[in-house]
Design a protein around this motif. Structure first.
Motif, mmCIF file in Angstrom:
data_model
loop_
_atom_site.group_PDB
_atom_site.id
_atom_site.type_symbol
_atom_site.label_atom_id
_atom_site.label_comp_id
_atom_site.label_asym_id
_atom_site.label_seq_id
_atom_site.Cartn_x
_atom_site.Cartn_y
_atom_site.Cartn_z
ATOM 1 N N VAL A 95 0.737 -1.074 -0.113
ATOM 2 C CA VAL A 95 -0.091 0.122 -0.016
ATOM 3 C C VAL A 95 0.776 1.241 0.160
ATOM 4 O O VAL A 95 0.532 2.373 -0.817
ATOM 5 C CB VAL A 95 -0.922 -0.073 1.007
ATOM 6 C CG1 VAL A 95 -1.499 1.442 1.389
ATOM 7 C CG2 VAL A 95 -2.176 -1.110 1.006
ATOM 8 N N LEU A 96 1.900 1.432 0.561
ATOM 9 C CA LEU A 96 2.780 2.529 0.825
ATOM 10 C C LEU A 96 3.478 2.544 -0.445
ATOM 11 O O LEU A 96 3.642 3.731 -1.074
ATOM 12 C CB LEU A 96 3.905 2.217 2.013
ATOM 13 C CG LEU A 96 3.364 2.540 3.250
ATOM 14 C CD1 LEU A 96 4.384 2.370 4.261
ATOM 15 C CD2 LEU A 96 2.816 4.016 3.378
ATOM 16 N N LYS A 268 -13.059 1.247 -5.729
ATOM 17 C CA LYS A 268 -13.404 1.056 -4.526
ATOM 18 C C LYS A 268 -12.020 0.103 -4.274
ATOM 19 O O LYS A 268 -12.188 -0.727 -3.214
ATOM 20 C CB LYS A 268 -14.503 -0.092 -4.448
ATOM 21 C CG LYS A 268 -16.004 0.908 -4.518
ATOM 22 C CD LYS A 268 -16.945 0.113 -4.296
ATOM 23 C CE LYS A 268 -18.391 0.822 -4.051
ATOM 24 N NZ LYS A 268 -18.503 1.887 -5.165
ATOM 25 N N GLY A 269 -11.044 0.646 -4.716
ATOM 26 C CA GLY A 269 -9.723 -0.083 -4.331
ATOM 27 C C GLY A 269 -9.257 -1.452 -5.102
ATOM 28 O O GLY A 269 -8.226 -1.791 -4.885
ATOM 29 N N TRP A 281 -7.153 2.174 2.239
ATOM 30 C CA TRP A 281 -6.775 1.305 3.195
ATOM 31 C C TRP A 281 -7.489 1.715 4.702
ATOM 32 O O TRP A 281 -8.396 0.871 5.385
ATOM 33 C CB TRP A 281 -5.402 0.774 3.384
ATOM 34 C CG TRP A 281 -4.993 -0.071 4.209
ATOM 35 C CD1 TRP A 281 -5.798 -1.415 4.269
ATOM 36 C CD2 TRP A 281 -3.956 -0.373 4.949
ATOM 37 N NE1 TRP A 281 -5.213 -2.209 5.260
ATOM 38 C CE2 TRP A 281 -4.028 -1.520 5.761
ATOM 39 C CE3 TRP A 281 -2.932 0.479 5.096
ATOM 40 C CZ2 TRP A 281 -3.139 -2.205 6.617
ATOM 41 C CZ3 TRP A 281 -1.769 0.086 6.030
ATOM 42 C CH2 TRP A 281 -1.770 -1.161 6.912
ATOM 43 N N SER A 282 -7.200 2.922 4.731
ATOM 44 C CA SER A 282 -7.730 3.649 6.277
ATOM 45 C C SER A 282 -9.280 3.207 6.336
ATOM 46 O O SER A 282 -9.792 3.079 7.511
ATOM 47 C CB SER A 282 -7.186 4.908 6.317
ATOM 48 O OG SER A 282 -7.766 5.328 7.641
ATOM 49 N N ILE A 298 -3.964 4.143 10.963
ATOM 50 C CA ILE A 298 -3.385 4.188 9.728
ATOM 51 C C ILE A 298 -3.540 5.674 9.174
ATOM 52 O O ILE A 298 -2.594 6.033 8.587
ATOM 53 C CB ILE A 298 -4.295 3.277 8.737
ATOM 54 C CG1 ILE A 298 -4.070 1.824 9.083
ATOM 55 C CG2 ILE A 298 -3.647 3.588 7.280
ATOM 56 C CD1 ILE A 298 -4.945 0.824 8.507
ATOM 57 N N ALA A 299 -4.580 6.437 9.601
ATOM 58 C CA ALA A 299 -4.573 7.627 9.344
ATOM 59 C C ALA A 299 -3.551 8.593 10.001
ATOM 60 O O ALA A 299 -2.963 9.646 9.279
ATOM 61 C CB ALA A 299 -6.002 8.241 9.550
ATOM 62 N N VAL A 300 -3.298 8.392 11.288
ATOM 63 C CA VAL A 300 -2.388 9.129 11.807
ATOM 64 C C VAL A 300 -1.028 8.810 11.278
ATOM 65 O O VAL A 300 -0.025 9.601 11.079
ATOM 66 C CB VAL A 300 -2.202 8.906 13.374
ATOM 67 C CG1 VAL A 300 -1.009 9.341 14.194
ATOM 68 C CG2 VAL A 300 -3.521 9.205 14.042
#
Length: 324
Positions: A95-96, A268-269, A281-282, A298-300
């Motif tokens: 994902v990153l 939708k991913g 993902w978040s 994940i958001a942080v």
């Protein structure tokens, strides 16, 4: 004892005049404080609109916040368990990488195309320039969801305009029934085109404003020295536009790193997570898996990562500018 003549002639010292140098330090202090006082309303508004949600997000990321918490209103503290879970999740690295590559290609495409559009507006006549500005403003003013739905219709199998046009041009054969959003590469390309189309107007209009402030004398001097168009672009235009380019690049990085609406509405991913970025993902972790604590973590994590990337980029540009 008689005083010297100079001391006898000197008048007695009196209070300083209101406009004398004695009052200058006080005025300087007031002038230094006034800008900060004017910024207080904006700081308070940002603290209320942005600061509190960030703090709340950080608190939720340290809690076992799930569906039960929404009903009872009570959440147990789990410390760093949510962060440990996402760091050990096998989805993290793909994902990153996908997010960074997608954001980098978006920023590059947006800045390059926006810069080209700005140069075209400078070279165009008045009527054509106004037409270009109206077209850019129309694309920019369209809501994200509405523009994404239009894009979805353009690439729709059977009835999509793009499918029909490509079939008529015989570029890829008969693609009237082809679903571009179902493919890994083609899905990313469609999303990339949409995000760049939405983002280019801001970059183009901002760079055009910067180009209009460059004095014509510099171009005339470069032309007298025998510099061609590309050399004038490299030695005059780009150095003058460096601060504006840095601004639009940083803003594009922030916006493109957090793209959500376009990807979620179009793919939708999918397919099979091929277009899942860190924002998607978040969202799916929080609302599809009902694990709001991990979604917040994940958001942080994405906020911290984005702050590090933007800080490194700004520092690199500033150091490069100082060396130049």
């Amino acid at each position: 004892m008689a005083l010297p003549a100079a001391e006898q002639a000197a008048p007695p010292a009196g209070p300083a005049a209101p406009g004398s140098a004695g009052a200058a330090p006080g005025r300087r202090r007031r002038r230094q404080v006034q800008p900060y006082l004017l910024l207080i309303p904006a700081v308070v508004l940002l603290a209320a609109v942005v600061g509190y949600p960030l703090i709340r997000l950080g608190v939720i990321s340290t809690q076992g916040f799930g569906l039960r918490t929404l009903i009872t209103g009570r959440a147990a503290s789990v410390g760093t368990a949510n962060y440990t879970a996402i760091l050990h999740d096998p989805q993290l690295l793909p994902v990153l990488v996908r997010t960074v590559v997608f954001a980098a290609t978006l920023v590059a495409g947006t800045v390059v195309i926006g810069f080209g559009a700005a140069l075209m507006m400078v070279a165009a006549g008045r009527k054509l320039r106004v037409a270009m500005m109206l077209a850019l403003l129309g694309a920019w003013a369209m809501p994200t969801v509405a523009s994404t739905l239009v894009w979805q219709w353009l690439f729709q199998p059977t009835y999509g305009v793009v499918n029909w046009l490509l079939t008529q041009l015989r570029v890829f054969g008969d693609v009237r029934q082809h679903d571009f959003l179902a493919g890994t590469t083609s899905g990313f390309v469609v999303v990339w085109l949409l995000v760049v189309w939405i983002s280019v107007p801001f970059v183009a209009l901002t760079l055009y404003a910067g180009l209009s402030q460059i004095p014509a004398d510099y171009y005339e001097a470069a032309a007298i020295d025998g510099a061609g168009y590309l050399r004038r672009l490299r030695t005059v235009t780009v150095p003058f536009l460096r601060p504006v380019l840095m601004l639009v690049t940083v803003l594009s990085v922030i916006w493109d790193f957090n793209v959500f609406n376009q990807i979620w509405i179009l793919t939708k991913g999918g397919p099979d997570g091929a277009t899942t970025t860190i924002a998607i993902w978040s969202f799916t972790q929080a609302f599809a898996s009902q694990s709001y604590g991990q979604g917040a973590a994940i958001a942080v994590f994405s906020v911290v990562l984005l702050a590090v990337l933007v800080g490194w980029w700004v520092r690199r540009l500033v150091v490069t500018g100082e060396e130049a």
